[in-house]
Design a protein around this motif. Structure first.
Motif, PDB file in Angstrom:
ATOM      1  N   ASP A  62     106.246  29.434  21.950  1.00 33.69           N
ATOM      2  CA  ASP A  62     107.587  29.156  21.510  1.00 33.69           C
ATOM      3  C   ASP A  62     107.409  28.416  20.189  1.00 33.69           C
ATOM      4  OD1 ASP A  62     110.309  28.968  21.614  1.00 33.69           O
ATOM      5  OD2 ASP A  62     110.346  27.283  22.993  1.00 33.69           O
ATOM      6  N   LEU A  63     107.935  28.936  19.111  1.00 31.66           N
ATOM      7  CA  LEU A  63     107.674  28.359  17.801  1.00 31.66           C
ATOM      8  C   LEU A  63     108.477  27.081  17.609  1.00 31.66           C
ATOM      9  CD1 LEU A  63     107.597  31.562  15.605  1.00 31.66           C
ATOM     10  CD2 LEU A  63     105.699  30.306  16.605  1.00 31.66           C
ATOM     11  N   MET A  64     107.882  25.981  18.014  1.00 30.59           N
ATOM     12  CA  MET A  64     108.553  24.706  17.865  1.00 30.59           C
ATOM     13  C   MET A  64     107.720  23.804  16.981  1.00 30.59           C
ATOM     14  SD  MET A  64     108.007  22.980  21.608  1.00 30.59           S
ATOM     15  CE  MET A  64     108.127  24.390  22.669  1.00 30.59           C
ATOM     16  N   ASN A  65     108.387  22.861  16.367  1.00 32.09           N
ATOM     17  CA  ASN A  65     107.637  21.920  15.556  1.00 32.09           C
ATOM     18  C   ASN A  65     107.000  20.861  16.456  1.00 32.09           C
ATOM     19  OD1 ASN A  65     109.544  19.837  16.074  1.00 32.09           O
ATOM     20  ND2 ASN A  65     110.769  20.474  14.336  1.00 32.09           N
ATOM     21  N   PHE A  66     106.195  19.997  15.862  1.00 34.04           N
ATOM     22  CA  PHE A  66     105.451  19.020  16.641  1.00 34.04           C
ATOM     23  C   PHE A  66     106.388  18.096  17.421  1.00 34.04           C
ATOM     24  CE2 PHE A  66     103.155  15.052  17.348  1.00 34.04           C
ATOM     25  CZ  PHE A  66     102.043  15.540  18.035  1.00 34.04           C
ATOM     26  N   ALA A  67     107.479  17.673  16.810  1.00 33.45           N
ATOM     27  CA  ALA A  67     108.408  16.755  17.485  1.00 33.45           C
ATOM     28  C   ALA A  67     108.954  17.380  18.774  1.00 33.45           C
ATOM     29  CB  ALA A  67     109.557  16.375  16.552  1.00 33.45           C
ATOM     30  N   GLU A  68     109.367  18.637  18.699  1.00 28.05           N
ATOM     31  CA  GLU A  68     109.894  19.319  19.886  1.00 28.05           C
ATOM     32  C   GLU A  68     108.831  19.458  20.966  1.00 28.05           C
ATOM     33  OE1 GLU A  68     111.000  22.848  17.808  1.00 28.05           O
ATOM     34  OE2 GLU A  68     113.096  22.278  17.666  1.00 28.05           O
ATOM     35  N   CYS A  69     107.633  19.825  20.551  1.00 27.30           N
ATOM     36  CA  CYS A  69     106.534  20.005  21.495  1.00 27.30           C
ATOM     37  C   CYS A  69     106.153  18.667  22.139  1.00 27.30           C
ATOM     38  CB  CYS A  69     105.339  20.615  20.771  1.00 27.30           C
ATOM     39  SG  CYS A  69     104.023  21.156  21.868  1.00 27.30           S
ATOM     40  N   TRP A  70     106.109  17.614  21.337  1.00 24.65           N
ATOM     41  CA  TRP A  70     105.792  16.270  21.816  1.00 24.65           C
ATOM     42  C   TRP A  70     106.810  15.822  22.862  1.00 24.65           C
ATOM     43  CZ3 TRP A  70     101.936  12.978  21.893  1.00 24.65           C
ATOM     44  CH2 TRP A  70     102.153  11.600  21.997  1.00 24.65           C
ATOM     45  N   ARG A  90     104.250   2.052  20.236  1.00 25.09           N
ATOM     46  CA  ARG A  90     105.404   2.662  20.885  1.00 25.09           C
ATOM     47  C   ARG A  90     106.348   3.230  19.835  1.00 25.09           C
ATOM     48  NH1 ARG A  90     110.352   1.945  21.494  1.00 25.09           N
ATOM     49  NH2 ARG A  90     110.411  -0.073  20.485  1.00 25.09           N
ATOM     50  N   THR A  91     106.485   2.516  18.720  1.00 26.33           N
ATOM     51  CA  THR A  91     107.341   2.970  17.628  1.00 26.33           C
ATOM     52  C   THR A  91     106.853   4.304  17.074  1.00 26.33           C
ATOM     53  OG1 THR A  91     107.826   0.674  17.050  1.00 26.33           O
ATOM     54  CG2 THR A  91     108.266   2.341  15.355  1.00 26.33           C
ATOM     55  N   LEU A  92     105.543   4.439  16.896  1.00 25.60           N
ATOM     56  CA  LEU A  92     104.981   5.676  16.379  1.00 25.60           C
ATOM     57  C   LEU A  92     105.198   6.824  17.363  1.00 25.60           C
ATOM     58  CD1 LEU A  92     103.504   6.943  14.004  1.00 25.60           C
ATOM     59  CD2 LEU A  92     101.342   6.312  15.104  1.00 25.60           C
ATOM     60  N   ALA A  93     105.020   6.560  18.659  1.00 28.34           N
ATOM     61  CA  ALA A  93     105.266   7.592  19.671  1.00 28.34           C
ATOM     62  C   ALA A  93     106.715   8.075  19.602  1.00 28.34           C
ATOM     63  CB  ALA A  93     104.945   7.061  21.063  1.00 28.34           C
ATOM     64  N   ALA A  94     107.647   7.138  19.393  1.00 33.33           N
ATOM     65  CA  ALA A  94     109.064   7.496  19.272  1.00 33.33           C
ATOM     66  C   ALA A  94     109.325   8.265  17.977  1.00 33.33           C
ATOM     67  CB  ALA A  94     109.931   6.241  19.323  1.00 33.33           C
ATOM     68  N   GLN A  95     108.655   7.885  16.902  1.00 39.72           N
ATOM     69  CA  GLN A  95     108.830   8.585  15.625  1.00 39.72           C
ATOM     70  C   GLN A  95     108.318  10.016  15.708  1.00 39.72           C
ATOM     71  OE1 GLN A  95     106.870   6.043  12.787  1.00 39.72           O
ATOM     72  NE2 GLN A  95     108.709   4.804  12.444  1.00 39.72           N
ATOM     73  N   TYR A  96     107.243  10.243  16.465  1.00 37.75           N
ATOM     74  CA  TYR A  96     106.759  11.609  16.676  1.00 37.75           C
ATOM     75  C   TYR A  96     107.850  12.448  17.335  1.00 37.75           C
ATOM     76  CZ  TYR A  96     101.806  10.183  15.949  1.00 37.75           C
ATOM     77  OH  TYR A  96     100.618   9.736  15.454  1.00 37.75           O
ATOM     78  N   ALA A  97     108.511  11.877  18.331  1.00 43.02           N
ATOM     79  CA  ALA A  97     109.554  12.605  19.058  1.00 43.02           C
ATOM     80  C   ALA A  97     110.797  12.848  18.203  1.00 43.02           C
ATOM     81  CB  ALA A  97     109.926  11.841  20.324  1.00 43.02           C
ATOM     82  N   ASP A  98     111.093  11.912  17.323  1.00 39.80           N
ATOM     83  CA  ASP A  98     112.273  12.040  16.454  1.00 39.80           C
ATOM     84  C   ASP A  98     112.008  12.905  15.230  1.00 39.80           C
ATOM     85  OD1 ASP A  98     113.659  10.380  18.166  1.00 39.80           O
ATOM     86  OD2 ASP A  98     113.272   8.567  16.985  1.00 39.80           O
ATOM     87  N   GLY A  99     110.747  13.272  15.017  1.00 39.05           N
ATOM     88  CA  GLY A  99     110.395  14.058  13.844  1.00 39.05           C
ATOM     89  C   GLY A  99     110.317  13.228  12.573  1.00 39.05           C
ATOM     90  N   LYS A 100     110.343  11.908  12.710  1.00 42.52           N
ATOM     91  CA  LYS A 100     110.270  11.028  11.540  1.00 42.52           C
ATOM     92  C   LYS A 100     108.829  10.812  11.081  1.00 42.52           C
ATOM     93  CE  LYS A 100     114.459   8.549  12.720  1.00 42.52           C
ATOM     94  NZ  LYS A 100     115.019   7.299  13.203  1.00 42.52           N
ATOM     95  N   ASN A 101     107.890  11.177  11.931  1.00 48.61           N
ATOM     96  CA  ASN A 101     106.482  10.994  11.626  1.00 48.61           C
ATOM     97  C   ASN A 101     105.697  12.014  12.432  1.00 48.61           C
ATOM     98  OD1 ASN A 101     104.077   9.862  10.693  1.00 48.61           O
ATOM     99  ND2 ASN A 101     104.780   7.756  11.060  1.00 48.61           N
ATOM    100  N   LYS A 102     104.469  12.255  12.042  1.00 46.77           N
ATOM    101  CA  LYS A 102     103.580  13.111  12.825  1.00 46.77           C
ATOM    102  C   LYS A 102     102.164  12.586  12.634  1.00 46.77           C
ATOM    103  CE  LYS A 102     103.131  16.777   9.417  1.00 46.77           C
ATOM    104  NZ  LYS A 102     104.224  17.160   8.584  1.00 46.77           N
TER     105      LYS A 102
END
Length: 116
Positions: free
Chosen positions: A4-12, A34-46
């Motif tokens: 399923d072609l999703m970006n990292f945030a969606e997959c995370w 914890r902030t970085l883990a949340a940023q991965y999910a929000d697509g604000k960081n990878k």
């Protein structure tokens, strides 16, 4: 296998939901904030690079399928879908036997070696 072609945030987010992991817990396991883990999910960081993704995968003890999906989504997020699939295609070409176009010592239908 086509993902399923999703970006990292969606997959995370999908991974965390599937394994019922909070940002706090995944941060503990992976050695990230914890902030970085949340940023991965929000697509604000990878993750900074593929090695970082691999460390996360190892820390989470992801299955082979989950690991491939996380890495693929990371690469798509970095390069974009078109560039990712172009690179993947070129990697497959590089794996072809080197004698494929040289005829491998045999002759082709024109009586010469190599590709006509």
């Amino acid at each position: 296998m086509m993902y399923d072609l999703m970006n990292f945030a969606e997959c995370w987010k999908k991974y965390l939901k599937k394994h019922r992991l909070s940002y706090r817990k995944v941060a503990e396991i992976c050695g990230i904030s914890r902030t970085l883990a949340a940023q991965y999910a929000d697509g604000k960081n990878k993750p900074q690079n593929e090695n970082s993704v691999c460390k996360i995968i190892e820390s989470l003890q992801a299955t082979d399928e989950e690991a491939r999906e996380l890495l693929t989504s990371y690469r798509i997020s970095c390069y974009g879908k078109k560039e990712y699939y172009a690179r993947k295609f070129l990697d497959k070409i590089r794996l072809l036997p080197s004698n494929l176009c040289s005829g491998g010592g045999r002759t082709n239908m024109f009586g010469t070696g190599g590709y006509p």
